[in-house]
Design an enzyme around this catalytic site. Structure first.
Site, PDB file in Angstrom:
ATOM      1  N   HIS A 103      -7.041  -3.499   5.160  1.00 55.34           N
ATOM      2  CA  HIS A 103      -6.431  -2.468   5.503  1.00 55.34           C
ATOM      3  C   HIS A 103      -7.398  -1.400   4.600  1.00 55.34           C
ATOM      4  O   HIS A 103      -7.794  -0.709   4.667  1.00 55.34           O
ATOM      5  CB  HIS A 103      -5.226  -2.370   4.404  1.00 55.34           C
ATOM      6  N   ASN A 104      -7.470  -1.960   2.957  1.00 55.25           N
ATOM      7  CA  ASN A 104      -8.358  -0.811   1.880  1.00 55.25           C
ATOM      8  C   ASN A 104      -9.424  -0.725   2.587  1.00 55.25           C
ATOM      9  O   ASN A 104     -10.446  -0.136   1.971  1.00 55.25           O
ATOM     10  CB  ASN A 104      -8.423  -2.139   0.259  1.00 55.25           C
ATOM     11  N   GLU A 158      -9.783   2.346   4.844  1.00 51.53           N
ATOM     12  CA  GLU A 158      -9.462   3.161   3.997  1.00 51.53           C
ATOM     13  C   GLU A 158     -11.102   3.321   3.379  1.00 51.53           C
ATOM     14  O   GLU A 158     -11.102   4.972   3.543  1.00 51.53           O
ATOM     15  CB  GLU A 158      -8.417   3.354   2.708  1.00 51.53           C
ATOM     16  N   SER A 169       0.218  -1.107   0.116  1.00 51.51           N
ATOM     17  CA  SER A 169       0.304  -0.135   0.009  1.00 51.51           C
ATOM     18  C   SER A 169       0.641   1.154  -0.009  1.00 51.51           C
ATOM     19  O   SER A 169       2.102   1.244  -0.012  1.00 51.51           O
ATOM     20  CB  SER A 169      -0.984  -0.321   1.002  1.00 51.51           C
ATOM     21  N   LYS A 193      -4.348  -7.220   3.816  1.00 53.89           N
ATOM     22  CA  LYS A 193      -4.119  -5.139   2.842  1.00 53.89           C
ATOM     23  C   LYS A 193      -5.422  -5.125   2.094  1.00 53.89           C
ATOM     24  O   LYS A 193      -6.086  -4.037   2.874  1.00 53.89           O
ATOM     25  CB  LYS A 193      -3.096  -6.304   1.214  1.00 53.89           C
TER      26      LYS A 193
HETATM   27  P1  NDP Z   1      -1.749  -2.140 -13.786  1.00 46.73           P
HETATM   28  O1  NDP Z   1      -2.655  -3.000 -12.925  1.00 46.73           O
HETATM   29  O2  NDP Z   1      -2.149  -1.409 -14.024  1.00 46.73           O
HETATM   30  O3  NDP Z   1      -0.844  -3.388 -14.772  1.00 46.73           O
HETATM   31  C1  NDP Z   1      -0.426  -2.902 -15.980  1.00 46.73           C
HETATM   32  C2  NDP Z   1       0.750  -3.852 -15.864  1.00 46.73           C
HETATM   33  O4  NDP Z   1       0.227  -5.107 -16.565  1.00 46.73           O
HETATM   34  C3  NDP Z   1       1.991  -3.829 -16.741  1.00 46.73           C
HETATM   35  O5  NDP Z   1       3.011  -3.636 -16.429  1.00 46.73           O
HETATM   36  C4  NDP Z   1       1.397  -4.624 -18.012  1.00 46.73           C
HETATM   37  O6  NDP Z   1       2.306  -5.205 -19.253  1.00 46.73           O
HETATM   38  C5  NDP Z   1       0.660  -5.581 -17.410  1.00 46.73           C
HETATM   39  N1  NDP Z   1       0.354  -7.009 -17.608  1.00 46.73           N
HETATM   40  C6  NDP Z   1      -1.212  -6.676 -18.144  1.00 46.73           C
HETATM   41  N2  NDP Z   1      -1.647  -8.324 -18.415  1.00 46.73           N
HETATM   42  C7  NDP Z   1      -0.841  -8.925 -18.602  1.00 46.73           C
HETATM   43  C8  NDP Z   1      -0.581  -9.782 -19.080  1.00 46.73           C
HETATM   44  N3  NDP Z   1      -1.832 -10.586 -19.305  1.00 46.73           N
HETATM   45  N4  NDP Z   1       0.706 -10.553 -18.847  1.00 46.73           N
HETATM   46  C9  NDP Z   1       1.829 -10.220 -18.536  1.00 46.73           C
HETATM   47  N5  NDP Z   1       1.740  -8.949 -18.169  1.00 46.73           N
HETATM   48  C10 NDP Z   1       0.408  -7.984 -18.382  1.00 46.73           C
HETATM   49  O7  NDP Z   1      -0.784  -1.556 -12.978  1.00 46.73           O
HETATM   50  P2  NDP Z   1      -0.635  -0.927 -12.026  1.00 46.73           P
HETATM   51  O8  NDP Z   1       0.882  -0.180 -11.751  1.00 46.73           O
HETATM   52  O9  NDP Z   1      -1.648   0.581 -11.649  1.00 46.73           O
HETATM   53  O10 NDP Z   1      -0.416  -2.188 -10.407  1.00 46.73           O
HETATM   54  C11 NDP Z   1       0.287  -3.587 -10.860  1.00 46.73           C
HETATM   55  C12 NDP Z   1      -0.325  -4.426  -9.465  1.00 46.73           C
HETATM   56  O11 NDP Z   1      -0.493  -3.549  -8.031  1.00 46.73           O
HETATM   57  C13 NDP Z   1      -1.842  -3.972  -9.355  1.00 46.73           C
HETATM   58  O12 NDP Z   1      -2.340  -5.463  -9.246  1.00 46.73           O
HETATM   59  C14 NDP Z   1      -2.354  -2.810  -8.975  1.00 46.73           C
HETATM   60  O13 NDP Z   1      -3.925  -3.549  -8.122  1.00 46.73           O
HETATM   61  C15 NDP Z   1      -1.564  -3.582  -7.638  1.00 46.73           C
HETATM   62  N6  NDP Z   1      -1.266  -2.035  -6.784  1.00 46.73           N
HETATM   63  C16 NDP Z   1      -1.668  -1.143  -7.238  1.00 46.73           C
HETATM   64  C17 NDP Z   1      -2.047  -0.093  -6.385  1.00 46.73           C
HETATM   65  C18 NDP Z   1      -2.113   2.109  -7.067  1.00 46.73           C
HETATM   66  O14 NDP Z   1      -1.585   2.739  -6.647  1.00 46.73           O
HETATM   67  N7  NDP Z   1      -1.768   2.042  -8.409  1.00 46.73           N
HETATM   68  C19 NDP Z   1      -1.507   0.173  -5.426  1.00 46.73           C
HETATM   69  C20 NDP Z   1      -1.605  -1.248  -4.341  1.00 46.73           C
HETATM   70  C21 NDP Z   1      -0.692  -2.177  -5.653  1.00 46.73           C
HETATM   71  P3  NDP Z   1       2.296  -4.316 -20.396  1.00 46.73           P
HETATM   72  O15 NDP Z   1       3.373  -2.909 -20.144  1.00 46.73           O
HETATM   73  O16 NDP Z   1       3.359  -5.125 -21.539  1.00 46.73           O
HETATM   74  O17 NDP Z   1       0.882  -3.792 -20.852  1.00 46.73           O
END
Ligand code: NDP
Length: 476
Positions: free
Chosen positions: A185-186, A189, A128, A182
């Site tokens: 936690h959310n 939140e 988080s 987690k």
């Molecule tokens: P996203 O959830 O938007 O995911 C995008 C990433 O996933 C890109 O690197 C993309 O690759 C990859 N991806 C999607 N589909 C596939 C696939 N089938 N195979 C391989 N790679 C794939 O990114 P975030 O950075 O926002 O979040 C990452 C994780 O962290 C998520 O699970 C999210 O829920 C969690 N999270 C996010 C927070 C936030 O504030 N955003 C906070 C805490 C946790 P490509 O570039 O090739 O499309």
């Protein structure tokens, strides 16, 4: 092989965590499904530390020191399964796969079991703190096999937020426990945000404050016992002026809240565990209601009835709102910690609630001064039946109670919805009640379904012959 850690999934979260590792002196292998993100990260931030650029999963795995440690930061759900499968095929027994995404804890339980069967260590880690936290120190909640934490823990603890020299990261417990915690936690939140929203609504509609005036109140509150990241950013959002219209930004944002699902997961899990997380549930429902735009539009103009007078003592009502917010927040956290205890018992996780209070003090979205108090409460009594019963919180509510009742009553008389304030107060009143109407419920259940009841004056189960002579029989 030269990298101590690999990160695959280099969107917002993954790229910032990779940079965080690099800044702490680790060599980080980088991988992303499409190479463009890897190259963009290297072009913009390659100077942050030592990175190893890789294109294929095989190269990525080969770049890692053994036992290999790979952090997955891809989209939760099916993409995570796909990436785990690819990695598992390329890795060797003893290697560690860490899923840092927002996985549903039951998925993590399933994945951990599948990886264990293949000799791999699988760590579901709740992270988080959003983008900023990922870069400068998030709160990290890793579950999974304890042995893997020996090799992984020092890395995670070094990149986590630190409070008073203590990292906001500790081994939570087996398999899905990190993601479960987690999730809660959310949920908390959500409740915290809803309570702040209700306070804002009261300032706006009961006291007639404008956004700037409300921002000033929150800024002031942030130097007291409500000091927290969410209160701090509330003031920032309320202070923001829209460049296009010159209005406060909050006044030009559409009032329909969205959600990604972790609040909903928390409530679903609480329903299964039988834990009343009323504050979190009201927050999830409030977002859903706000988003029902067509229905809301059709309902504008419905009768409000005869409304009460607005408060005249602005200073007193401001303090009342502060107290109501604080007391309701205590209830929301108490409920969240109850859910953690229930999850721990259900899945045999042996979780230590004081650990959660400790690691949530920094890095994460719900970080707050208040968590020190929760930590102290569990330090004093790890078996606390409810946070509300800890001496400190008990007294805090005693101080707040009159204000809390005034706020809920005033809001009701003014037709201002305060679902989280009101349900938290009702929860508190129900918890402390000597006798609840559940006796009647039991009577009704026995009447229509012969479900039996217990008596206050004798052990055992009883049933009244409702459709017979209405005498009572033992049901044991
Ligand atoms: P996203 O959830 O938007 O995911 C995008 C990433 O996933 C890109 O690197 C993309 O690759 C990859 N991806 C999607 N589909 C596939 C696939 N089938 N195979 C391989 N790679 C794939 O990114 P975030 O950075 O926002 O979040 C990452 C994780 O962290 C998520 O699970 C999210 O829920 C969690 N999270 C996010 C927070 C936030 O504030 N955003 C906070 C805490 C946790 P490509 O570039 O090739 O499309």
């Amino acid at each position: 092989a030269s990298a101590q850690i690999g990160v695959t999934g280099l969107a917002v979260m993954g790229s910032n965590i990779a940079r965080n590792f690099a800044k702490h002196g680790y060599t980080v292998a980088l991988h992303n499904r499409s190479i463009a993100k890897t190259d963009a990260l290297l072009a913009e931030h390659g100077g942050d530390g030592n990175f190893v650029r890789t294109e294929t999963i095989e190269d990525f795995v080969a770049a890692l020191e053994k036992p290999r440690r790979v952090l997955i930061m891809v989209k939760a759900g099916d993409p995570t399964d796909a990436v785990i499968e690819e990695l598992a095929a390329a890795m060797e027994p003893g290697d560690i796969i860490i899923d840092g995404g927002n996985a549903l804890y039951t998925d993590t339980i399933r994945r951990e079991a599948a990886m264990k069967a293949r000799g791999l260590n699988f760590v579901g880690a709740g992270i988080s703190g959003g983008e900023e936290g990922a870069l400068n120190g998030p709160a990290i909640m890793p579950g999974g096999p304890k042995e893997s934490y020996e090799s992984l823990g020092p890395l995670l603890e070094s990149i986590a937020a630190q409070v008073d020299g203590t990292p906001c990261c500790t081994h939570i417990g087996p398999d899905g426990s990190g993601h479960f915690v987690k999730m809660v936690h959310n949920g908390i939140e959500y409740a915290d945000m809803q309570l702040i929203g209700e306070a804002y609504h009261l300032f706006r509609d009961a006291l007639g404050f404008d956004a700037k005036q409300i921002a000033d109140v929150f800024t002031q509150w942030n130097s007291g016992e409500l000091e927290s990241y969410l209160v701090e950013i509330t003031a920032e959002v309320l202070n923001q002026v829209d460049a296009k219209t010159g209005q406060p930004l909050v006044d030009v944002i559409v009032d329909a809240a969205e959600q990604k699902g972790t609040g909903r997961w928390t409530v679903k899990s609480a329903l299964d565990l039988g834990i009343p997380v009323t504050g979190i549930a009201e927050a999830v429902f409030a977002r859903a209601l706000s988003g029902s735009r067509a229905q809301r539009k059709a309902a504008v103009g419905l009768a409000a009835g005869k409304l009460g007078e607005k408060p005249t003592d602005v200073v007193q009502f401001t303090e009342d709102i502060r107290q109501a917010l604080y007391a309701s927040k205590i209830v929301a956290y108490a409920q969240g910690f109850d859910q953690i205890a229930a999850g721990s018992a259900e899945y045999n996780w042996d979780l230590r609630p004081g650990d959660m209070a400790t690691i949530w003090r920094g890095g994460c979205i719900i970080r707050a001064r208040f968590l020190n108090r929760i930590k102290e409460a569990y330090d004093q009594n790890p078996e606390l039946p409810s946070l509300i019963l800890a001496p400190y919180f008990r007294e805090a509510i005693e101080t707040a109670i009159d204000s809390w009742r005034r706020v809920v009553a005033t809001a009701t008389l003014l037709g201002i919805p305060v679902p989280a304030f009101a349900s938290s107060l009702s929860y508190y009143d129900a918890l402390r009640a000597e006798r609840l109407p559940a006796a009647l419920t039991q009577g009704q259940r026995d009447f229509f379904g012969a479900h039996t009841y217990e008596r206050i004056d004798a052990p055992g189960k009883y049933h009244t012959l409702w459709s017979g002579d209405r005498s009572e029989v033992s049901a044991d």
